[in-house]
Design a protein around this motif. Structure first.
Motif, mmCIF file in Angstrom:
data_model
loop_
_atom_site.group_PDB
_atom_site.id
_atom_site.type_symbol
_atom_site.label_atom_id
_atom_site.label_comp_id
_atom_site.label_asym_id
_atom_site.label_seq_id
_atom_site.Cartn_x
_atom_site.Cartn_y
_atom_site.Cartn_z
ATOM 1 N N ARG A 10 0.976 -0.979 0.009
ATOM 2 C CA ARG A 10 -0.070 -0.080 -0.144
ATOM 3 C C ARG A 10 0.769 1.411 -0.067
ATOM 4 N NH1 ARG A 10 -5.525 -0.265 1.242
ATOM 5 N NH2 ARG A 10 -6.092 -2.339 1.745
ATOM 6 N N GLN A 11 2.014 1.241 0.703
ATOM 7 C CA GLN A 11 2.924 2.713 0.686
ATOM 8 C C GLN A 11 3.731 2.427 -0.508
ATOM 9 O OE1 GLN A 11 2.781 0.123 3.388
ATOM 10 N NE2 GLN A 11 1.098 1.261 4.353
ATOM 11 N N ASP A 12 4.502 1.324 -0.820
ATOM 12 C CA ASP A 12 5.438 1.520 -1.817
ATOM 13 C C ASP A 12 4.972 0.979 -3.206
ATOM 14 O OD1 ASP A 12 7.859 1.925 -3.153
ATOM 15 O OD2 ASP A 12 8.854 0.097 -2.377
ATOM 16 N N ARG A 13 4.269 1.751 -3.927
ATOM 17 C CA ARG A 13 3.610 1.532 -5.034
ATOM 18 C C ARG A 13 3.639 2.506 -6.087
ATOM 19 N NH1 ARG A 13 -2.845 0.862 -4.596
ATOM 20 N NH2 ARG A 13 -2.029 -1.121 -4.327
ATOM 21 N N CYS A 19 5.310 -4.816 -7.120
ATOM 22 C CA CYS A 19 6.822 -4.891 -7.095
ATOM 23 C C CYS A 19 7.159 -4.509 -5.540
ATOM 24 C CB CYS A 19 7.687 -3.804 -8.112
ATOM 25 S SG CYS A 19 7.536 -4.349 -9.635
ATOM 26 N N GLY A 20 6.803 -3.467 -5.031
ATOM 27 C CA GLY A 20 6.671 -2.967 -3.648
ATOM 28 C C GLY A 20 6.568 -4.237 -2.889
ATOM 29 N N GLY A 21 5.379 -4.756 -2.797
ATOM 30 C CA GLY A 21 5.133 -5.934 -2.051
ATOM 31 C C GLY A 21 6.152 -7.161 -2.117
ATOM 32 N N LEU A 22 6.449 -7.481 -3.510
ATOM 33 C CA LEU A 22 7.688 -8.515 -3.606
ATOM 34 C C LEU A 22 8.989 -8.216 -2.972
ATOM 35 C CD1 LEU A 22 7.616 -11.269 -5.105
ATOM 36 C CD2 LEU A 22 8.149 -10.007 -7.073
ATOM 37 N N ALA A 23 9.310 -6.945 -3.304
ATOM 38 C CA ALA A 23 10.582 -6.789 -2.677
ATOM 39 C C ALA A 23 10.421 -6.704 -1.099
ATOM 40 C CB ALA A 23 10.752 -5.128 -2.979
ATOM 41 N N GLU A 24 9.341 -6.327 -0.576
ATOM 42 C CA GLU A 24 9.242 -6.531 0.809
ATOM 43 C C GLU A 24 9.416 -7.882 1.287
ATOM 44 O OE1 GLU A 24 6.247 -5.374 4.313
ATOM 45 O OE2 GLU A 24 6.599 -4.021 2.722
ATOM 46 N N TYR A 25 8.676 -8.771 0.555
ATOM 47 C CA TYR A 25 8.759 -10.148 0.891
ATOM 48 C C TYR A 25 10.250 -10.738 0.861
ATOM 49 C CZ TYR A 25 7.525 -15.168 0.766
ATOM 50 O OH TYR A 25 7.211 -16.262 0.884
ATOM 51 N N LEU A 26 10.844 -10.277 -0.222
ATOM 52 C CA LEU A 26 11.972 -11.114 -0.732
ATOM 53 C C LEU A 26 13.104 -10.270 0.193
ATOM 54 C CD1 LEU A 26 11.687 -11.797 -4.269
ATOM 55 C CD2 LEU A 26 11.466 -13.358 -2.700
ATOM 56 N N GLY A 27 12.942 -9.173 0.753
ATOM 57 C CA GLY A 27 13.960 -8.408 1.293
ATOM 58 C C GLY A 27 14.875 -7.552 0.395
#
Length: 66
Positions: A10-13, A19-27
């Motif tokens: 919701r924040q990094d979009r 992409c923001g969610g996938l990046a957060e999930y993968l670190g």
């Protein structure tokens, strides 16, 4: 132990938050994930298809209570 879940951010979009969610999930940094999708797009068009499918399937990050 808390399990990690994949959500659209919701924040990094920029568009759908994939992409923001996938990046957060993968670190990873979201810019790196965006560049990977862009590279996949130019090397055969699969990046756009994968992004659109993930946009439809991956749920949006739940709203955290105040």
């Amino acid at each position: 132990m808390q399990t990690k879940r994949l959500y659209r951010s919701r924040q990094d979009r920029m568009l759908g938050g994939v992409c923001g969610g996938l990046a957060e999930y993968l670190g990873l940094d979201p810019t790196v994930v965006r560049l990977v999708f862009l590279l996949l797009f130019f090397l055969g068009g699969q990046g756009l298809l994968i992004y659109l499918i993930m946009w439809l399937i991956v749920p949006e990050e739940p709203v955290s209570p105040l």
